[in-house]
Motif scaffolding. Structure first.
Motif, short mmCIF file in Angstrom:
data_model
loop_
_atom_site.label_atom_id
_atom_site.label_comp_id
_atom_site.label_asym_id
_atom_site.label_seq_id
_atom_site.Cartn_x
_atom_site.Cartn_y
_atom_site.Cartn_z
N GLY A 151 0.83 -1.21 0.00
CA GLY A 151 0.00 0.00 0.00
C GLY A 151 0.86 1.25 0.00
N ARG A 152 1.94 1.20 0.78
CA ARG A 152 2.83 2.37 0.85
C ARG A 152 3.59 2.56 -0.45
NH1 ARG A 152 2.68 4.31 5.86
NH2 ARG A 152 4.40 5.74 5.59
N VAL A 153 3.97 1.43 -1.10
CA VAL A 153 4.67 1.53 -2.39
C VAL A 153 3.72 2.11 -3.44
CG1 VAL A 153 5.89 0.27 -4.19
CG2 VAL A 153 6.22 -0.38 -1.81
N ILE A 154 2.47 1.65 -3.43
CA ILE A 154 1.47 2.15 -4.39
C ILE A 154 1.30 3.67 -4.22
CG2 ILE A 154 -1.01 2.14 -4.94
CD1 ILE A 154 -0.97 -0.88 -4.16
N HIS A 155 1.24 4.09 -2.97
CA HIS A 155 1.10 5.50 -2.62
C HIS A 155 2.28 6.30 -3.20
CE1 HIS A 155 -0.51 8.48 0.17
NE2 HIS A 155 0.73 8.91 0.30
N MET A 156 3.49 5.73 -3.06
CA MET A 156 4.69 6.41 -3.55
C MET A 156 4.68 6.50 -5.08
SD MET A 156 8.57 5.24 -3.02
CE MET A 156 8.45 4.27 -4.50
N VAL A 157 4.31 5.38 -5.74
CA VAL A 157 4.26 5.37 -7.20
C VAL A 157 3.25 6.43 -7.69
CG1 VAL A 157 3.62 3.99 -9.23
CG2 VAL A 157 4.94 2.95 -7.39
N ARG A 158 2.13 6.56 -6.97
CA ARG A 158 1.12 7.54 -7.34
C ARG A 158 1.69 8.96 -7.25
NH1 ARG A 158 -3.53 7.15 -3.61
NH2 ARG A 158 -3.76 5.10 -4.56
N GLU A 159 2.46 9.20 -6.20
CA GLU A 159 3.07 10.53 -6.03
C GLU A 159 4.03 10.83 -7.17
OE1 GLU A 159 4.05 12.57 -2.17
OE2 GLU A 159 4.01 10.47 -1.57
#
Lengths: 129, 252
Positions: free
Chosen positions: B179-187
């Protein structure tokens, strides 16, 4: 400790809710409800009848720390014992949760014995007054 | 030193003189205007410079064919990366739930087996206690150890089932990490889209698919599971014992 007490398990991961629920059943508790975040849990708690809250911290919507603060701020439910079961493992976070009024703190990954000990300790302390 | 960077110029001399004169005469409005005029120039220069850099960046990206690549990255590859990671979360959740369903449905069978063998054991014992039939008593004596072993083995199987149950915790922990990696990729995706908008004539062409950028809440926030590499860091507890010690220090 009353094995018939009504428990609310709050976690955004259905898997973890299911695990905690099974462990609680294994420990003799059968009156268990579930919620997937603080915003869902709070109205359920306010409706009344819950004796114990087991909550995760990191959840979308209202997280566990906010839920903890809201429960402590609401006179009608402020006395509910709260156990936090979370992957958050920084000292500052544990201190923050303690200051916000958590009764117990279990770090994931955990085991059945830890959960049992913490629950017993919380109710022993409450019964001792 | 180039003309652009020079500070002592006729223009600046004139402005200082104007400001000086306005202040000496006590004319508040004129003094403020003169002061604002002095402050305004560097800002304009700064904006022009940023504009020039942006144009150069755009030209460079276009010249080496990077812009198309970045547009593809922002429009397709990064959103797709998020989909893939979400798919992993979904699959692991399904698998963990299947395992949990298997464990949950096994428990009643096991309990029934233990309960029946327990009852049978009692009945056979009372029969053996009252029977004169040696053959029967002998047979009961042979069956009893088997029934007792059913109870013992049943408890072991029950412990293993709890182990299997607890092992499914991986889904929560890995789910939070992903979830945190997905959040980072989105940023990264959103920042890239912004960059492409600023540099290009492709203004408005690039559409980020994902939602709003995350908002910081201030104070202590959830940070997700601690990775093995982070466990040695200061301020991170490495076991439940450390949590208990910390809480006990706080009077718990």
């Amino acid at each position: 400790m009353n094995r018939d007490m009504k428990i609310l398990v709050v976690d955004d991961f259905s898997t973890m809710r299911r695990i905690v629920k099974n462990l609680l059943k294994d420990l003799g508790f059968h009156n268990i409800s579930e919620a997937d975040d603080g915003s869902t849990a709070l109205p359920m708690l306010k409706k009344g009848g819950f004796d114990f809250l087991v909550t995760d911290w990191n959840m979308p919507g209202m997280d566990g720390l906010e839920l903890l603060k809201r429960v402590r701020a609401d006179e009608s439910i402020a006395d509910i014992p709260i156990l936090m079961v979370t992957a958050e493992a920084k000292r500052d976070q544990i201190i923050e949760a303690a200051q916000a009024g958590v009764n117990g703190y279990v770090v994931k990954p955990f085991n059945k014995a830890t959960l049992q000990t913490k629950i017993e300790k919380i109710f022993q302390r409450l019964e001792a007054g | 030193m180039s003309e652009e960077q020079q500070f002592i110029t006729e223009e600046n001399r004139r402005r200082v003189a104007e400001l000086h004169a306005a202040m000496e005469s006590g004319d508040e409005t004129r003094a403020r205007e003169a002061f604002a005029a002095m402050g305004g120039e560097p800002d304009r220069e700064l904006f022009e410079e940023v504009g020039a850099i942006t144009r150069r960046l755009h030209e460079s990206l276009t010249n080496i064919g990077l812009e198309d690549h970045l547009v593809r990255l922002a429009e397709d590859d990064l959103p797709e990366a998020q989909d893939r990671l979400n798919y992993v979360i979904t699959l692991t959740e399904q698998a963990a739930n299947r395992t949990l369903a298997g464990v949950e449905s096994s428990v009643p069978y096991l309990e029934r087996l233990q309960e029946r063998s327990e009852k049978l054991l009692d009945r056979l014992q009372s029969r053996a206690d009252t029977s004169d039939n040696e053959e029967l008593v002998d047979l009961i004596g042979q069956i009893q150890p088997y029934l007792r072993s059913l109870g013992r083995d049943g408890r072991k199987v029950s412990e293993r089932l709890t182990d299997i149950l607890m092992a499914q915790e991986f889904q929560d922990i890995t789910g939070q990490v992903l979830g945190r990696v997905i959040h980072m990729v989105r940023e990264v995706e959103e920042n890239l889209v912004d960059l492409l908008r600023i540099t290009g004539e492709r203004l408005g062409e690039v559409n980020p698919r994902s939602g709003e950028a995350p908002k910081g809440k201030g104070g202590i926030e959830a940070e997700g599971p601690v990775l093995p590499a982070q466990q040695a860091e200061d301020g991170v507890v490495s076991s439940q014992d450390e949590v208990d010690d910390l809480l006990s220090d706080l009077g718990f």
